[in-house]
Design a protein around this motif. Structure first.
Motif, PDB file in Angstrom:
ATOM      1  N   LEU A 137       0.918  -1.291   0.089  1.00 32.27           N
ATOM      2  CA  LEU A 137      -0.024   0.039   0.018  1.00 32.27           C
ATOM      3  C   LEU A 137       0.909   1.208   0.055  1.00 32.27           C
ATOM      4  O   LEU A 137       2.131   1.315   0.481  1.00 32.27           O
ATOM      5  N   TRP A 138       0.408   2.205  -0.371  1.00 36.95           N
ATOM      6  CA  TRP A 138       1.052   3.707  -0.477  1.00 36.95           C
ATOM      7  C   TRP A 138       0.052   4.624  -0.033  1.00 36.95           C
ATOM      8  O   TRP A 138      -1.340   4.378   0.003  1.00 36.95           O
ATOM      9  N   GLY A 139       0.394   5.643   0.514  1.00 36.81           N
ATOM     10  CA  GLY A 139      -0.319   6.939   0.943  1.00 36.81           C
ATOM     11  C   GLY A 139       0.537   8.164   0.994  1.00 36.81           C
ATOM     12  O   GLY A 139       1.537   8.140   0.696  1.00 36.81           O
ATOM     13  N   ILE A 165      -7.790  13.470   1.527  1.00 38.07           N
ATOM     14  CA  ILE A 165      -8.201  12.157   1.716  1.00 38.07           C
ATOM     15  C   ILE A 165      -8.946  11.631   0.101  1.00 38.07           C
ATOM     16  O   ILE A 165      -8.771  10.645  -0.180  1.00 38.07           O
ATOM     17  N   VAL A 166      -9.671  12.526  -0.296  1.00 34.92           N
ATOM     18  CA  VAL A 166     -10.500  12.101  -1.633  1.00 34.92           C
ATOM     19  C   VAL A 166      -9.590  12.027  -2.592  1.00 34.92           C
ATOM     20  O   VAL A 166      -9.609  10.974  -3.165  1.00 34.92           O
ATOM     21  N   GLU A 167      -8.826  13.012  -2.655  1.00 35.59           N
ATOM     22  CA  GLU A 167      -7.732  12.862  -3.768  1.00 35.59           C
ATOM     23  C   GLU A 167      -6.860  11.852  -3.818  1.00 35.59           C
ATOM     24  O   GLU A 167      -6.419  10.882  -4.609  1.00 35.59           O
ATOM     25  N   THR A 168      -6.389  11.360  -2.549  1.00 38.83           N
ATOM     26  CA  THR A 168      -5.441  10.273  -2.453  1.00 38.83           C
ATOM     27  C   THR A 168      -5.991   9.000  -2.722  1.00 38.83           C
ATOM     28  O   THR A 168      -5.366   8.211  -3.234  1.00 38.83           O
ATOM     29  N   ALA A 169      -7.121   8.713  -2.149  1.00 32.53           N
ATOM     30  CA  ALA A 169      -8.086   7.617  -2.429  1.00 32.53           C
ATOM     31  C   ALA A 169      -8.231   7.540  -4.038  1.00 32.53           C
ATOM     32  O   ALA A 169      -8.116   6.629  -4.677  1.00 32.53           O
ATOM     33  N   ARG A 170      -8.369   8.866  -4.956  1.00 30.90           N
ATOM     34  CA  ARG A 170      -8.776   8.764  -6.106  1.00 30.90           C
ATOM     35  C   ARG A 170      -7.686   8.180  -6.920  1.00 30.90           C
ATOM     36  O   ARG A 170      -7.880   7.474  -7.983  1.00 30.90           O
ATOM     37  N   GLY A 173      -4.255   5.645  -3.245  1.00 34.39           N
ATOM     38  CA  GLY A 173      -3.837   5.760  -2.130  1.00 34.39           C
ATOM     39  C   GLY A 173      -4.480   4.976  -1.066  1.00 34.39           C
ATOM     40  O   GLY A 173      -6.021   5.079  -0.866  1.00 34.39           O
ATOM     41  N   ALA A 174      -3.807   4.254   0.039  1.00 29.96           N
ATOM     42  CA  ALA A 174      -4.500   3.800   1.060  1.00 29.96           C
ATOM     43  C   ALA A 174      -4.580   4.379   2.352  1.00 29.96           C
ATOM     44  O   ALA A 174      -5.212   4.234   3.328  1.00 29.96           O
ATOM     45  N   PHE A 175      -3.854   5.776   2.455  1.00 34.08           N
ATOM     46  CA  PHE A 175      -3.935   6.208   3.991  1.00 34.08           C
ATOM     47  C   PHE A 175      -3.214   7.827   3.555  1.00 34.08           C
ATOM     48  O   PHE A 175      -2.707   8.185   2.370  1.00 34.08           O
ATOM     49  N   VAL A 176      -3.773   8.546   4.489  1.00 37.50           N
ATOM     50  CA  VAL A 176      -3.079  10.064   4.742  1.00 37.50           C
ATOM     51  C   VAL A 176      -2.370  10.061   5.867  1.00 37.50           C
ATOM     52  O   VAL A 176      -3.102  10.015   7.007  1.00 37.50           O
ATOM     53  N   GLY A 177      -1.002  10.272   5.789  1.00 38.17           N
ATOM     54  CA  GLY A 177      -0.213  10.204   7.091  1.00 38.17           C
ATOM     55  C   GLY A 177      -0.191  11.872   7.706  1.00 38.17           C
ATOM     56  O   GLY A 177      -0.336  12.774   6.743  1.00 38.17           O
ATOM     57  N   MET A 363     -10.686   3.427   2.110  1.00 42.43           N
ATOM     58  CA  MET A 363      -9.214   3.185   2.265  1.00 42.43           C
ATOM     59  C   MET A 363      -8.754   2.031   3.237  1.00 42.43           C
ATOM     60  O   MET A 363      -9.373   1.956   4.177  1.00 42.43           O
ATOM     61  N   ALA A 364      -7.740   1.338   2.812  1.00 44.52           N
ATOM     62  CA  ALA A 364      -7.334   0.019   3.425  1.00 44.52           C
ATOM     63  C   ALA A 364      -6.933   0.702   5.052  1.00 44.52           C
ATOM     64  O   ALA A 364      -7.038  -0.341   6.223  1.00 44.52           O
ATOM     65  N   ILE A 365      -6.581   1.899   4.850  1.00 44.84           N
ATOM     66  CA  ILE A 365      -5.904   2.339   6.689  1.00 44.84           C
ATOM     67  C   ILE A 365      -6.579   3.465   6.705  1.00 44.84           C
ATOM     68  O   ILE A 365      -7.005   3.614   7.994  1.00 44.84           O
ATOM     69  N   GLY A 366      -6.419   4.324   6.094  1.00 49.20           N
ATOM     70  CA  GLY A 366      -7.397   5.798   6.180  1.00 49.20           C
ATOM     71  C   GLY A 366      -6.369   6.516   6.858  1.00 49.20           C
ATOM     72  O   GLY A 366      -5.308   6.844   6.476  1.00 49.20           O
ATOM     73  N   LEU A 367      -6.550   7.343   7.888  1.00 40.40           N
ATOM     74  CA  LEU A 367      -5.613   8.157   8.645  1.00 40.40           C
ATOM     75  C   LEU A 367      -4.577   7.655   9.351  1.00 40.40           C
ATOM     76  O   LEU A 367      -5.008   6.445  10.071  1.00 40.40           O
ATOM     77  N   TYR A 368      -3.488   8.159   9.463  1.00 42.02           N
ATOM     78  CA  TYR A 368      -2.347   7.817   9.969  1.00 42.02           C
ATOM     79  C   TYR A 368      -1.793   8.765  11.061  1.00 42.02           C
ATOM     80  O   TYR A 368      -1.453   9.835  10.228  1.00 42.02           O
ATOM     81  N   ARG A 369      -1.818   8.677  12.423  1.00 45.15           N
ATOM     82  CA  ARG A 369      -1.587   9.769  13.030  1.00 45.15           C
ATOM     83  C   ARG A 369      -0.086   9.479  13.668  1.00 45.15           C
ATOM     84  O   ARG A 369       0.440   8.441  13.473  1.00 45.15           O
ATOM     85  N   ASP A 370       0.286  10.626  14.311  1.00 46.02           N
ATOM     86  CA  ASP A 370       1.533  10.708  14.946  1.00 46.02           C
ATOM     87  C   ASP A 370       1.529  11.032  16.158  1.00 46.02           C
ATOM     88  O   ASP A 370       0.852  11.959  16.581  1.00 46.02           O
ATOM     89  N   LEU A 371       2.265  10.440  17.258  1.00 42.13           N
ATOM     90  CA  LEU A 371       2.392  10.563  18.586  1.00 42.13           C
ATOM     91  C   LEU A 371       3.683  10.960  18.888  1.00 42.13           C
ATOM     92  O   LEU A 371       4.628  10.435  18.874  1.00 42.13           O
ATOM     93  N   ALA A 372       3.962  12.282  19.282  1.00 39.16           N
ATOM     94  CA  ALA A 372       5.047  12.936  19.694  1.00 39.16           C
ATOM     95  C   ALA A 372       5.790  12.192  20.989  1.00 39.16           C
ATOM     96  O   ALA A 372       4.944  11.612  21.697  1.00 39.16           O
TER      97      ALA A 372
END
Length: 687
Positions: A137-139, A165-170, A173-177, A363-372
């Motif tokens: 997968l890519w995102g 999100i919409v454009e990445t999926a179009r 892409g499987a996620f937005v980080g 999207m196979a993953i969707g949103l991908y969050r980041d924990l500081a």
């Protein structure tokens, strides 16, 4: 001296470490003594059982309490089932098999009652079905504040995220980080680093799409303000700015949101939106309440004196959240406090809508969050959780090749003893907040689960030591929460990674983080696509590193030299030589892998960065075996300017650089369409 001796025996502070050159380094006795003095002695000996015991599913649940007389025990499962028994001194309690979860064991003897949380966890974190089925997968990976659009108010927002999100999926892409979305400081907008937040539990309210707020749309006062020439001029100036103008954006957004808040306050108490807001406040508990109190109090203190940068500069009466002065403020300024609670509710609503949009796009993953890795020393979290943090130390990194002076991030570390004494509740609570409304969580500096480099206050980064954390327990809880939230985990494992954590992260299902620049396998070549690990996410670069064009042209080295980050000219010259050799090795790898046509000729290490070469590099990454590939819009737009220069504060405008094109322009660019289509084909061809 007894507490210090106890802590040294417990092995919390490492007496030595291996540096980036592979050489052993000793920690000074003075540093160890100073750090030991910052942590109170553990109180585990006062109880027959620790506050929490962690097991993996399938292991026998055996406990050996320290008893001096017989005691009765009772076990209550998370679902309410109960078991009981009696235990004599020296005996072992054999508990029944339990499902994954958090269960409570109590011991009673005469008037004494002790409790222990029995945590049963799966062995691995959650992995999406698509990855288990072998898909690659890519995102897109974005710094949300950098996004430009025709609609935002000078900073990327949740409305822009929906478009992304919409454009990445179009494009397949499987996620937005995302960068960390943690709460910052509305009253001090220049404190803009997403990695130095006020709180990791709550959201940055500047990401609210104000125009999408119903009460802004329905407020006559808000709409009149919106139509003012002065408002539109300020808005256009914020949009046109090359760098995010945080003070201007904050003034605009808070002005509009305050007008919307007045409209919201006119709603009936039985209104569905009011009921939902009240439920949000109740669910947020003290953590949310004191976030609102902190933001309101911080705004008042800053209005009275610009020298008030956080709670440590406030009058002493306000430095404790449980003080009479703070209670009086909560009562007298309840409207201001509720306004900031409302902003958190709006942010949570809009972010949840982004997650729903991912699901609608399948999207196979969707949103991908980041924990500081931590929080600011003077923010809401340390104000409320004073005992959890060692405020007279900060975390960072020891000197290494790229940072010969070491790094001091200015973030106070959590005390591992307090975490354990609280049955790991701070870690559990943090994970639950971070895994909300997303399909993946990136843990920044994942080595912190094993150890953190602590620096005593006032010392240089070189005068620190590694403090150990309960890796096995933290990993087990991570797997449990990951499975419960159906949220996969990616660990940022760059830098000096101790052998003790590598296998454990892999076995726990934590995906590694592989950056192109560090994947040079030899002087002659980068890692072949088939040799990249499957359980990993591949990326070209990160927020702390140069863009692809910047790396290729050595812009980062020139900028770092100009900013005084490389005082040793010999070291800098060596870095330039290494970069030229790396370019040559990458070109050779691209030719061998077929990503770059053999008919194209390039000088040894001297090829210019062109669209064709950039496409070849991304094509090479798309062909690697790694399950995930993250692409930054900066690569699509061929940008050179970095978003952050580590080791700087005021010398470079970190966390402010925007993208060079709007979302509308970017996704109508034929070159971007061609690039993303090629990447998508490359990923789909990996199965």
């Amino acid at each position: 001296m007894k507490p210090n001796t106890h802590l040294e025996r417990a092995g919390l502070i490492a007496p030595d470490y291996i540096d980036a050159h592979g050489r052993p380094q000793q920690v000074s006795a003075l540093t160890r003594d100073r750090l030991l003095g910052l942590m109170p002695p553990s109180s585990d000996g006062a109880s027959p059982l620790p506050a929490a015991v962690v097991f993996h599913q399938g292991e026998p649940l055996m406990l050996s309490p320290v008893l001096f007389a017989p005691a009765d025990w009772q076990l209550t499962s998370e679902t309410g089932e109960r078991w009981s028994g009696r235990c004599a001194p020296g005996e072992t309690i054999a508990l029944p098999a339990l499902p994954d979860g958090y269960h409570q064991l109590t011991l009673e003897h005469e008037t004494q009652r002790d409790s222990c949380c029995i945590i049963v966890a799966p062995r691995r974190c959650y992995e999406p079905p698509a990855l288990l089925a072998g898909d690659s997968l890519w995102g897109s990976c974005i710094q949300l504040y950098t996004l430009r659009s025709a609609n935002n108010w000078g900073i990327g927002d949740f409305g822009d995220l929906q478009r992304m999100i919409v454009e990445t999926a179009r494009h397949g892409g499987a996620f937005v980080g995302l960068n960390p979305l943690h709460a910052l400081f509305p009253a001090e907008p220049e404190s803009a680093s997403p990695y130095s937040p006020s709180s990791r539990r709550w959201l940055n309210i500047l990401y609210i799409d104000v125009g999408a707020v119903a009460d802004f749309q329905h407020s006559e006062a808000a709409q009149a303000w919106w139509r003012l020439e002065a408002t539109q001029q300020a808005l256009q100036a914020a949009r046109r700015a090359e760098w995010v103008d945080y003070p201007a954006v904050t003034r605009l957004k808070l002005a509009g949101l305050r007008l919307a808040w007045r409209q919201f306050q006119q709603r009936d108490a039985e209104d569905a939106e009011v009921t939902a807001f009240d439920a949000f406040i109740e669910a947020g508990g003290d953590s949310l309440l004191f976030q609102g109190v902190f933001d309101a109090l911080h705004a008042e203190r800053r209005a009275q004196s610009r020298a008030c940068h956080g709670w440590q500069s406030w009058p002493e009466a306000f430095q404790r959240p449980d003080s009479a002065a703070v209670l009086a403020f909560r009562i007298e300024q309840s409207d201001k406090v509720r306004f900031y609670l409302w902003l958190q509710w709006l942010a949570a609503q809009q972010f949840a809508a982004c997650w729903q949009r991912c699901q609608q796009q399948q999207m196979a993953i969707g949103l991908y969050r980041d924990l500081a890795v931590g929080v600011a020393r003077d923010g809401a979290e340390t104000w409320r959780e004073r005992e959890l943090y060692c405020l007279e130390a900060s975390v960072g990194a020891p000197p290494d090749i790229l940072g010969p002076l070491g790094q001091n991030w200015g973030l106070p570390p959590m005390d591992p003893q307090v975490m354990a004494a609280r049955a790991f509740d701070p870690w559990i609570t943090l994970l639950r907040a971070s895994m909300q409304d997303c399909g993946a969580l990136r843990i920044d500096h994942v080595m912190a689960l094993l150890r953190l480099w602590w620096i005593p206050q006032g010392e240089s980064a070189a005068e620190g030591a590694y403090v150990h954390y309960p890796l096995d327990a933290l990993l087990a809880i991570l797997a449990l929460e990951s499975q419960r939230h159906r949220c996969m985990v990616i660990g940022e494992d760059l830098g000096t990674v101790p052998a003790a954590i590598v296998d454990k992260l892999r076995d726990a299902g934590v995906y590694s983080y592989k950056v192109l620049y560090f994947e040079q396998a030899s002087q002659q070549a980068f890692r072949a696509p088939a040799q990249w690990p499957r359980q990993a996410m591949a990326v070209t670069t990160t927020h702390d590193m140069p863009t692809l064009r910047g790396w290729w042209r050595s812009d980062d080295l020139r900028l770092g030299s100009a900013l005084g980050l490389y005082p040793d000219k010999a070291v800098l010259a060596g870095l330039y030589r290494d970069r030229q050799a790396a370019r040559t090795a990458l070109l050779r790898t691209l030719l061998r892998s077929g990503a770059l046509p053999a008919r194209q000729r390039y000088q040894r290490g001297g090829a210019r960065m062109t669209r064709a070469l950039s496409l070849a590099i991304l094509g090479y990454l798309a062909g690697t075996q790694s399950a995930l590939l993250g692409l930054q819009p900066e690569e699509w737009l061929d940008m050179a300017t970095p978003v952050n220069v580590p080791g700087t504060t005021d010398a470079y405008p970190n966390w402010r650089r925007k993208l060079s094109a709007t979302l509308e322009e970017m996704f109508s660019d034929p070159a971007v369409e061609t690039l993303l289509a090629a990447v998508d084909r490359g990923r789909k061809g990996m199965k």
